[in-house]
Structures are given as structure tokens and as C-alpha cells.
Design a protein around this motif. Structure first.
Motif, PDB file in Angstrom:
ATOM      1  N   TRP A  19      36.627   8.650   0.586  1.00 45.72           N
ATOM      2  CA  TRP A  19      37.222   7.270   0.830  1.00 45.72           C
ATOM      3  C   TRP A  19      38.555   7.153   0.184  1.00 45.72           C
ATOM      4  N   ALA A  20      39.358   6.348   1.057  1.00 48.63           N
ATOM      5  CA  ALA A  20      40.812   6.074   0.438  1.00 48.63           C
ATOM      6  C   ALA A  20      41.221   4.679   1.012  1.00 48.63           C
ATOM      7  N   GLY A  21      41.770   3.748   0.178  1.00 48.24           N
ATOM      8  CA  GLY A  21      41.976   2.648   0.398  1.00 48.24           C
ATOM      9  C   GLY A  21      42.487   1.806  -0.767  1.00 48.24           C
ATOM     10  N   LYS A  22      42.611   0.638  -0.691  1.00 47.17           N
ATOM     11  CA  LYS A  22      43.187  -0.115  -1.944  1.00 47.17           C
ATOM     12  C   LYS A  22      42.082  -0.690  -2.536  1.00 47.17           C
ATOM     13  N   GLN A  23      41.796  -0.842  -3.766  1.00 50.50           N
ATOM     14  CA  GLN A  23      40.718  -1.311  -4.436  1.00 50.50           C
ATOM     15  C   GLN A  23      40.837  -2.840  -4.485  1.00 50.50           C
ATOM     16  N   GLY A  24      39.511  -3.509  -4.545  1.00 51.29           N
ATOM     17  CA  GLY A  24      39.521  -5.109  -4.487  1.00 51.29           C
ATOM     18  C   GLY A  24      39.081  -5.501  -3.214  1.00 51.29           C
ATOM     19  N   LYS A  25      38.480  -6.897  -3.413  1.00 47.51           N
ATOM     20  CA  LYS A  25      37.736  -7.477  -2.254  1.00 47.51           C
ATOM     21  C   LYS A  25      38.594  -7.728  -1.126  1.00 47.51           C
ATOM     22  N   ALA A  26      39.899  -8.275  -1.594  1.00 47.97           N
ATOM     23  CA  ALA A  26      40.671  -8.469  -0.372  1.00 47.97           C
ATOM     24  C   ALA A  26      41.081  -7.341   0.641  1.00 47.97           C
ATOM     25  N   HIS A  27      40.723  -5.952   0.179  1.00 53.06           N
ATOM     26  CA  HIS A  27      41.186  -4.857   0.937  1.00 53.06           C
ATOM     27  C   HIS A  27      40.038  -4.061   1.238  1.00 53.06           C
ATOM     28  N   VAL A  28      38.642  -4.689   1.530  1.00 51.34           N
ATOM     29  CA  VAL A  28      37.715  -3.907   1.696  1.00 51.34           C
ATOM     30  C   VAL A  28      37.746  -3.676   3.490  1.00 51.34           C
ATOM     31  N   SER A  29      37.773  -2.623   3.865  1.00 50.52           N
ATOM     32  CA  SER A  29      37.848  -2.148   5.229  1.00 50.52           C
ATOM     33  C   SER A  29      36.445  -2.048   6.033  1.00 50.52           C
ATOM     34  N   ASP A  30      35.529  -1.123   5.279  1.00 55.80           N
ATOM     35  CA  ASP A  30      34.425  -0.982   5.906  1.00 55.80           C
ATOM     36  C   ASP A  30      33.447  -0.502   4.648  1.00 55.80           C
ATOM     37  N   HIS A  31      32.177  -0.199   5.142  1.00 55.77           N
ATOM     38  CA  HIS A  31      30.962   0.006   3.852  1.00 55.77           C
ATOM     39  C   HIS A  31      30.387   1.478   4.409  1.00 55.77           C
ATOM     40  N   ARG A  72      40.965   6.447  -4.395  1.00 57.70           N
ATOM     41  CA  ARG A  72      40.287   7.412  -3.579  1.00 57.70           C
ATOM     42  C   ARG A  72      38.986   7.693  -4.174  1.00 57.70           C
ATOM     43  N   LEU A  73      38.002   8.310  -3.556  1.00 56.68           N
ATOM     44  CA  LEU A  73      36.751   8.968  -4.216  1.00 56.68           C
ATOM     45  C   LEU A  73      36.939  10.203  -3.400  1.00 56.68           C
ATOM     46  N   MET A  74      36.707  11.251  -4.376  1.00 56.19           N
ATOM     47  CA  MET A  74      36.938  12.612  -3.764  1.00 56.19           C
ATOM     48  C   MET A  74      35.607  13.617  -4.254  1.00 56.19           C
ATOM     49  N   TYR A  75      35.266  14.542  -3.775  1.00 57.16           N
ATOM     50  CA  TYR A  75      34.486  15.537  -4.044  1.00 57.16           C
ATOM     51  C   TYR A  75      35.083  17.128  -4.337  1.00 57.16           C
ATOM     52  N   ARG A  76      34.266  17.888  -5.155  1.00 57.33           N
ATOM     53  CA  ARG A  76      34.891  19.195  -5.129  1.00 57.33           C
ATOM     54  C   ARG A  76      33.567  19.893  -5.610  1.00 57.33           C
ATOM     55  N   GLN A  77      33.214  20.926  -4.939  1.00 57.31           N
ATOM     56  CA  GLN A  77      32.179  22.057  -5.371  1.00 57.31           C
ATOM     57  C   GLN A  77      32.495  22.459  -6.833  1.00 57.31           C
ATOM     58  N   TRP A  78      31.353  22.617  -7.432  1.00 55.95           N
ATOM     59  CA  TRP A  78      31.671  23.268  -8.826  1.00 55.95           C
ATOM     60  C   TRP A  78      32.372  24.426  -8.858  1.00 55.95           C
ATOM     61  N   THR A  79      33.421  24.496  -9.527  1.00 54.87           N
ATOM     62  CA  THR A  79      34.267  26.053  -9.896  1.00 54.87           C
ATOM     63  C   THR A  79      34.155  26.189 -11.262  1.00 54.87           C
ATOM     64  N   TYR A  80      34.183  27.391 -11.449  1.00 55.93           N
ATOM     65  CA  TYR A  80      33.891  27.954 -12.737  1.00 55.93           C
ATOM     66  C   TYR A  80      35.136  27.380 -13.562  1.00 55.93           C
ATOM     67  N   ILE A  81      34.743  26.678 -14.732  1.00 55.14           N
ATOM     68  CA  ILE A  81      35.780  26.069 -15.914  1.00 55.14           C
ATOM     69  C   ILE A  81      35.147  26.617 -16.924  1.00 55.14           C
ATOM     70  N   PRO A  82      35.942  27.124 -18.017  1.00 56.34           N
ATOM     71  CA  PRO A  82      35.652  27.748 -19.401  1.00 56.34           C
ATOM     72  C   PRO A  82      34.710  26.774 -20.057  1.00 56.34           C
ATOM     73  N   LYS A  83      33.762  27.297 -20.729  1.00 50.61           N
ATOM     74  CA  LYS A  83      32.507  26.726 -21.176  1.00 50.61           C
ATOM     75  C   LYS A  83      32.979  26.134 -22.669  1.00 50.61           C
ATOM     76  N   ASP A  84      33.956  26.827 -23.172  1.00 50.67           N
ATOM     77  CA  ASP A  84      34.493  26.335 -24.484  1.00 50.67           C
ATOM     78  C   ASP A  84      35.979  26.842 -24.800  1.00 50.67           C
ATOM     79  N   CYS A  85      36.627  26.828 -25.861  1.00 47.27           N
ATOM     80  CA  CYS A  85      37.932  27.161 -25.911  1.00 47.27           C
ATOM     81  C   CYS A  85      38.049  28.834 -26.261  1.00 47.27           C
ATOM     82  N   SER A  86      36.770  29.510 -26.554  1.00 48.65           N
ATOM     83  CA  SER A  86      37.047  30.884 -26.730  1.00 48.65           C
ATOM     84  C   SER A  86      36.997  31.520 -25.449  1.00 48.65           C
TER      85      SER A  86
END
Length: 777
Positions: free
Chosen positions: A207-219, A358-372
Motif C-alpha cells: 500500500w502506498a499513498g497519502k494518509q488521511g480521509k481526503a486521499h483514500v483511493s481504494d480499499h 506505505r505499508l510493507m512486508y518482509r519475510q523474517w530474516t535473521y536478526i541478532p537475539k541480543d547484544c552478545s
């Protein structure tokens, strides 16, 4: 056909390497901090590992070696001139993997290899579209290979999402790309805007667009797609394969919010199925850019109601969840319900209509679980802010934390940080699961649920002027994980040390106040003052206690408000004295902090290590003065072993993983005499659980390793393990089995309080000298 031979190194974090090769050229791939890991020649198909390096557990020719298990879950998929191979390593890791492709690319090729310990992938580049390739994979151990696994596939022309594109080409800029989410499936390839920079990149816009009621293009309720411009004006239902393991991002102006939607929200994006308000959950959202101006822990997503006829469709991300008086708690929206009249037009709690989003998605990718893990991946990482994901693909989204990389080896993850002092106590573990306005200076998050007492913890005060490291008891964890109050709780003994500054308070008696009433007596204090009067609070190390200023100290010194923090870190130290010696060949005999059960539930403890006797690396589990009058504690089941001094007065049952393959040692006379031996199951049960069995034995493989033999024959040594509970406890190592006291001179050493008849060291009368029992693998 050409062959690629990969020489495996084992890392706990993803490791990626790149290489390019022209026809007839060799190329090498460099792992950070290591010699080149492998060399491939395209022209003749040969493979070799330079410098004799072949990876963990590798050896010479095959001989009678068995083939390793083949990898599982092997798959080969084509994307936009590239092929991605992925597999799960076998349980017994091979020395090498061999990867093959046919036909060989004719105009040079590129390769990318990555592994994170639980999954492995390999990417071939510069393939030819609409060409059918066949890939193979096998694992090799000591020259013997498992059977090839072939995975023929029909090529697809495009990457399935922006993430895969970025994974192969990290320099790919943000922009519009053609993607094909289901490859040869029914979804036709289409153009999507890819954000390759925000929060690591690889985000696919739906989803990409301008947020707010006046700018709704579709659903999402109305039709599957309406996308005149993939970058600025587009909405498209998400592919059906996307599930809750994916991470989502909402961007409104200069603010960006990560979140983990429920299945109901996913169904709305997939098919337009309305479900009214759906909550993200307490840990379901965090800021990826900018500071939050709405409460993140109560965010929800409006998915419409009543179909298209009610003018109550469209979507909203807000903490108000329908309360009209709280419209200002909205993060962003695309909602044109007639009743709202633009009331939801806010961007991160700021009045706004028309902010790009925008609304975006990304498949989970490895991110460190902690600072170690951050530090393992980059040993030169500096203290500062990093994104971590403690539960991986769990429901909680990644978030930003402050990592301390300098104190005590680094790798410390903050879970509380603020200015000290009662006036600065902005929240407590009793009242909030998290409150994080600034990860560096004002942030509290309850500890992740998988943290246990095997972890190390650290407190700093007054802008890192002092730091103390300690272990926690289960009651402490319940407070820091769930806000369960337990008043004063002593820290476990033998695992507390000063790691920055000079201590001014007794570390051996530290305790933590964990609150006693969530309204009137909440907050935490680290102090040796356990239940004391306010006149003695100068024994405080640091605190966050909102009810009085009496506890405002740093390391025992009255302190004006200064930055204080609480940290955790997996215990990465040794699990035995042999492990200490393996890490530092010059280690001397003395006390070391050791995690006897590794990542088990027990906290690290201080242990005496003998680093000289019989090659060193001996772990003491009993230390004391010889003689019946000096017995202070027992292994026996009626008693609780105690260790008040690892060097001179300590009884500690051996860890559960110890078995009869270990070698045991007994010393006496301040170390002037020592024997080593193997024990039988009955002796082991006594040392592990205090199971009494009277006289048991004999020991096996007994050898004198210090001093001259004073007890003989060593092959006849037995051990007294107590009997009849507290009536006849203790232990004796002697060749004298059931003998009278007059023959007890055949005793090597003992800890037996009933009579003084067994007070011997190596066959000679002795009392008051230091004796010890050890084990070593």
C-alpha cells in the motif's frame, strides 16, 4: 558440469561471502578473520582448500569412515538470473558440502554462500533466463560423501519479494522492481516499490499513498488491486503465502513503525475480510524510525465493518480503538468513513492529512537475539544502539536497544536505563511490560521469557563510574520478567564481582528489593541492606525506587542523579576448569567463575581450579580442612551442601552430566599427596545426589600423582558413602573396608565427623590441613 566445494566454518550468526569468477579463473572467498575458506576453478572443475584448511572435524582420506547424513529440506529455486539453493544441515555436521549445477553457465558466474548454524544457502548468479538447470548437493565427511540430492526446477523470471533481491545484491537501491511472489504459480509478476534502506531494507510495498480521509483511493475490501503508481499510489492484496512469521512496516512521513499483525489482519489484507479492531499485543510494535508519540503497547488495526454498504470500511492503525475522544492516538490511516469526517487524520499522534505513507512486508530474516550476538558478528562493534529480535520468528517484533560493548568483554543488552534517583523513576517492572522513550537514556523492558539463571547480569551507575556483575535467583527473574514482587531477595553467593571501579560495599551479601506493593512500595534496589533501616542504606549500589530519596547511592557513595543501567548477557565463560585452561594455557591455580551446567538452569558459580596437578584443569567440588572436628557440610541426601569459600570450605554436588568416564582426584596435606581414580555408579550417585550406600568400591585405575604412596594397595581403595541418614554420614577414601578403628591408617583422606579414628592423610595422622576432591574429563 562444475563443482563447488564449500569448507564449513560454524558461526552462530549469519555469515555471508561474495565472489566473482570469469571463465578459467580461480577465485577465493575470505571469511573475516580466517584464511581463504575455499577456492573454485570453473575451467577444470577442481576444488581445494588452501593452507590445509578443511573445517571442523575434518581428517584424512575416507578409510572406513561412514558417510554423513545428507542435508534435509533441499530446494533450488530460480529468481531473475539467479538460483537460490537452501537446505538444513544434518545433525552431525559434515566437513564440506559439494554443490553442483548443470549446464554450467557459459559466461562466467557469481556465487554467494551464507549459513547461520541452522540453515544454509547458496546462490548462483548470471544464469540464463528460460534455461532449465539441475542442481545437486551432497555432504562430505573425511573423504566419504553422502548421496547426491537433485532438485530440478523450471526457471522463473523474477524474485518473489524485495528481500530476496536485496539478499543477493546488497547494493540494490530503493525503487520499483518486478517481483513474482509465487514463481510459476497463478499470480502474474508485477511491479512493486522496494525500500532497500529502512531497518535493513528488503521491504515490499503493498500500500502506498497519502494518509488521511481526503486521499483514500481504494480499499482492500473492494478489489484485489488498484495500482496506478507502485511508489506513490498503490494498494494490492498481499500474496496468500504470507503468514505471521512475516514482519510488517507502516511508514507515515518521517516515522516508521514495525509491527506483527494477527491472522485476522492478514486475512483483511489477503481477501478484504473485515474483522473490526484487532490488537497488535503488548510486544507487537516498535519504532523503526523516529520516536513514538502514541502508546505502542495498546496499538490496534481497524479492518472495517459491515461491508461496503455501511461506509465503515478502510483501515486505521491507532491506540484509541474506537474511542472518539482519543483520535489523536492514531499512527496513520486510510479511512473515509462518513462519520469520522477526517477525525483519524493523524501521523504518529500529530495532526496530519496528506503525509506520504506505505505499508510493507518482509519475510523474517535473521536478526541478532541480543547484544552478545551483535558482538560475535562484529568483534569491533562499539557501544551504542542496535536492533535485536530476542524471540526470532516469534510474535514479538524486533526493537532497538543499547548495547554495552566495552565493560567486561562487552555483549551486554540493556533492559533498564534511566537517570538514577527517586524523581527519575519513570516506570517499574510491576506496572509495565515495556516503556521505552529513548533506548539510550530512558527505557525499561521486561526480560525475555527464555532468560534463565544461567545468564550473567550487570548493573552500572553514575554514567559507568562503577559496574557489578552478578547472577540472579528465580525470584529475581520473576520480578524482572513478570513484575512478581518478592520484597528483598538475596543474590546467589559466589557469582558477584566488581567489573568496573573499586567496590565500597560487601559484594558477598548483596540483595535486590523487588517491591512489596505495586502501588505503595514498588521499584527495585540493589543493596547489601536487606531489610535494614534507612540509616544503613549507604550499602546501596544503585536503585530505581520512587517512594523516597534515601536510596540514592552509586556504589556506596551518595550520588546526584546519573545514568544507571541493568544488563543481561548469556554466560559465555568456561564450564569446567579444564575449559578455563584450554582458553588460557597460562592460567594459574585459583578461583574462577564457571557455569557447571553450561546453558542449563543453574547460575555460574565460583570454583577452585588446580592448574598444575597431573596436567591441570581439575575442578574442585569439595574443599576443606582434614579431621572430624572440621566437618561443616555433607553430600548426604539429608543435608544441603554449602560453599562459603571455594578455596577452603566448599561442598558442592557434582553436575548431573558428570558420569563414570570422568577421572576423580583426591588431595590432602595441603596438596602434598594426591591420587587419581575412576569411580563406580554408587560413588557417583553419592556425589550427585547424596545417595548413601555404606562402603562401595573398589575404585579403578588408581594412581598416585603427588607424594609417595602411603596407602596400599591402591587397587583396594573403597569409599564410605554414609548410611542411616544423619546417623552415620560423611565420606572416607580408604583401603580399610569395615575394619576396626585401629586399622584406619589405611585411609587416604576423609570428611567424617562421627569419630577421629579416620583423621589421616595418605596413611599418616593428619588434622587441619587442606584436602580437596576434584573431577576432570
Amino acid at each position: 558440469m562444475f563443482r563447488v566445494l564449500v569448507c564449513i566454518l560454524i558461526f552462530s550468526l549469519p555469515l555471508e561471502v561474495d565472489a566473482q569468477c570469469g571463465v578459467g579463473e580461480d577465485f577465493s572467498i575470505q571469511y573475516p578473520g580466517h584464511s581463504p575458506a575455499f577456492i573454485v576453478s570453473q575451467s577444470d572443475g577442481t576444488c581445494r582448500c588452501p593452507g590445509g584448511f578443511v573445517g571442523p572435524g575434518s581428517g584424512g582420506g575416507g578409510g572406513g569412515a561412514a558417510a554423513p547424513d545428507p542435508p534435509s529440506g533441499f530446494a533450488a529455486v530460480y529468481y531473475d538470473y539467479f538460483a537460490v539453493l537452501a537446505w538444513t544441515p544434518p545433525s552431525a555436521l559434515p566437513d564440506d558440502y559439494e554443490v553442483s549445477v548443470s549446464p554450467a553457465p557459459a559466461a562466467g558466474f557469481s556465487v554467494r554462500y551464507a549459513e547461520n548454524g541452522s540453515a544454509t544457502s547458496f546462490v548462483f548468479g548470471n544464469l540464463v533466463l528460460n534455461t532449465r538447470y539441475t542442481f545437486g548437493l551432497r555432504s562430505v565427511s573425511k573423504g566419504v560423501a553422502s548421496t547426491y540430492v537433485f532438485a530440478p526446477a523450471q526457471p522463473a523470471a523474477y524474485w518473489p519479494s524485495c528481500r530476496e533481491k536485496l539478499a543477493f545484491d546488497p547494493s540494490a537501491p530503493s525503487g520499483i522492481y518486478t517481483i513474482d511472489p509465487d514463481g510459476p504459480g497463478p499470480i502474474v509478476a508485477y511491479q512493486a516499490y522496494c525500500d532497500m534502506e529502512l531497518d535493513g531494507g528488503g521491504w515490499t510495498t503493498f500500500w502506498a499513498g497519502k494518509q488521511g480521509k481526503a486521499h483514500v483511493s481504494d480499499h482492500f475490501e473492494r478489489i484485489a488491486v488498484n495500482c496506478p503508481d507502485a511508489e506513490t499510489s498503490c494498494y494490492r492484496r498481499i500474496p496468500p503465502t504470507i503468514d505471521t512469521s512475516y514482519l510488517f512496516m507502516a511508514v507515515c512521513g518521517r516515522y516508521a513503525l514495525r509491527f506483527a499483525p494477527s491472522n485476522s489482519v492478514l486475512n483483511y489484507w489477503k481477501s478484504g475480510t473485515q474483522a473490526q479492531w484487532q490488537m497488535f499485543g503488548a510486544n507487537g510494535a516498535s519504532m523503526a524510525r523516529g520516536e513514538p508519540n502514541v502508546p505502542l503497547t495498546t496499538l490496534g488495526y481497524w479492518t472495517g465493518n459491515g461491508g461496503l454498504a455501511t461506509n465503515n470500511y478502510g483501515w486505521i492503525i491507532s491506540s484509541s480503538t474506537g474511542a472518539t475522544s482519543a483520535y489523536g492516538l492514531t499512527f496513520m490511516n486510510s479511512y473515509n468513513g462518513v462519520s469520522s469526517d477526517g477525525a483519524w487524520d493523524w501521523c504518529n499522534g500529530y495532526a496530519s492529512s496528506g503525509a506520504p505513507g506505505r505499508l510493507m512486508y518482509r519475510q523474517w530474516t535473521y536478526i541478532p537475539k541480543d547484544c552478545s550476538e551483535v558482538l560475535k558478528a562484529n568483534p569491533s562493534a562499539a557501544s551504542g544502539l542496535y536492533t535485536i529480535d530476542p524471540d526470532g520468528i516469534g510474535a514479538n517484533v524486533p526493537f532497538t536497544v543499547y548495547c554495552e560493548m566495552g565493560i567486561d568483554g562487552g555483549g551486554w543488552t540493556v533492559f533498564w536505563t534511566s537517570l538514577s534517583g527517586s524523581a527519575n523513576s519513570f516506570t517499574t517492572f510491576e506496572s509495565d511490560t515495556q516503556s521505552c522513550a529513548d533506548p539510550t537514556t530512558k527505557c525499561m523492558r521486561r526480560l525475555p521469557s527464555d532468560i534463565d539463571v544461567s545468564y550473567s547480569f550487570m548493573a552500572t551507575c553514575n554514567n559507568n563510574s562503577a559496574a557489578v556483575k552478578f547472577a540472579l535467583a528465580p525470584s529475581h527473574l520473576s520480578y524482572f520478567q513478570s513484575g512478581v514482587e518478592a520484597s528483598w531477595v538475596n543474590l546467589p553467593t559466589g557469582a558477584t564481582s566488581m567489573v568496573l571501579g573499586t567496590t565500597t560495599i560487601p559484594l558477598t551479601s548483596l540483595a535486590i528489593w523487588t517491591g512489596s506493593n505495586p502501588s505503595t512500595n514498588r521499584g527495585w534496589i540493589i543493596s547489601t541492606c536487606n531489610g535494614c533501616s534507612t540509616s544503613a542504606v549507604s550499602q546501596t549500589f544503585t536503585s530505581s525506587f520512587p517512594h523516597t530519596a534515601n536510596w540514592e547511592y552509586c556504589n556506596g557513595v551518595a550520588s546526584a542523579p546519573g545514568l544507571a543501567r541493568l544488563y543481561y548477557r548469556p554466560f559465555t565463560g568456561p564450564t569446567s576448569c579444564k575449559d578455563v585452561l584450554a582458553r588460557n594455557a597460562s592460567a594459574i591455580s585459583g578461583v574462577y567463575t564457571i557455569d557447571l551446567d553450561g546453558q542449563g538452569p543453574n547460575a555460574p558459580v565460583d570454583v577452585y581450579c588446580d592448574m598444575t596437578l597431573d596436567g591441570g584443569g581439575l575442578t574442585a567440588f569439595w574443599s576443606g580442612k582434614a579431621g572430624s572436628s572440621n566437618v561443616v557440610s555433607y553430600f548426604d541426601s539429608f543435608a544441603t551442601p554449602a560453599c562459603t569459600d571455594p578455596t577452603y570450605q566448599c561442598v558442592r554436588r557434582v553436575p548431573l552430566h558428570i558420569d563414570t568416564s570422568y577421572t576423580f582426584y583426591a588431595t590432602c596435606g595441603n596438596g602434598t599427596a594426591a591420587i587419581k581414580f575412576n569411580i563406580n555408579p554408587a560413588m557417583l550417585a553419592f556425589f550427585k545426589a547424596g545417595t548413601q550406600a555404606g562402603w562401595v568400591g573398589p575404585v579403578t585405575n588408581a594412581v598416585q600423582v603427588a607424594g609417595t604412596a602411603g596407602v596400599s594397595p591402591l587397587a583396594s581403595i573403597n569409599m564410605w558413602t554414609g548410611t542411616t541418614g544423619a546417623t552415620n554420614p560423611g565420606w572416607i577414601i580408604s583401603t580399610c573396608v569395615s575394619c576396626s578403628g585401629s586399622a584406619a591408617g589405611q585411609t587416604f583422606v576423609s570428611s567424617y565427623a562421627i569419630t577421629a579414628n579416620w583423621n589421616f592423610c595418605n596413611g599418616s595422622s593428619s588434622i587441619g590441613t587442606i584436602s580437596r576432591l576434584y573431577y576432570r574429563r
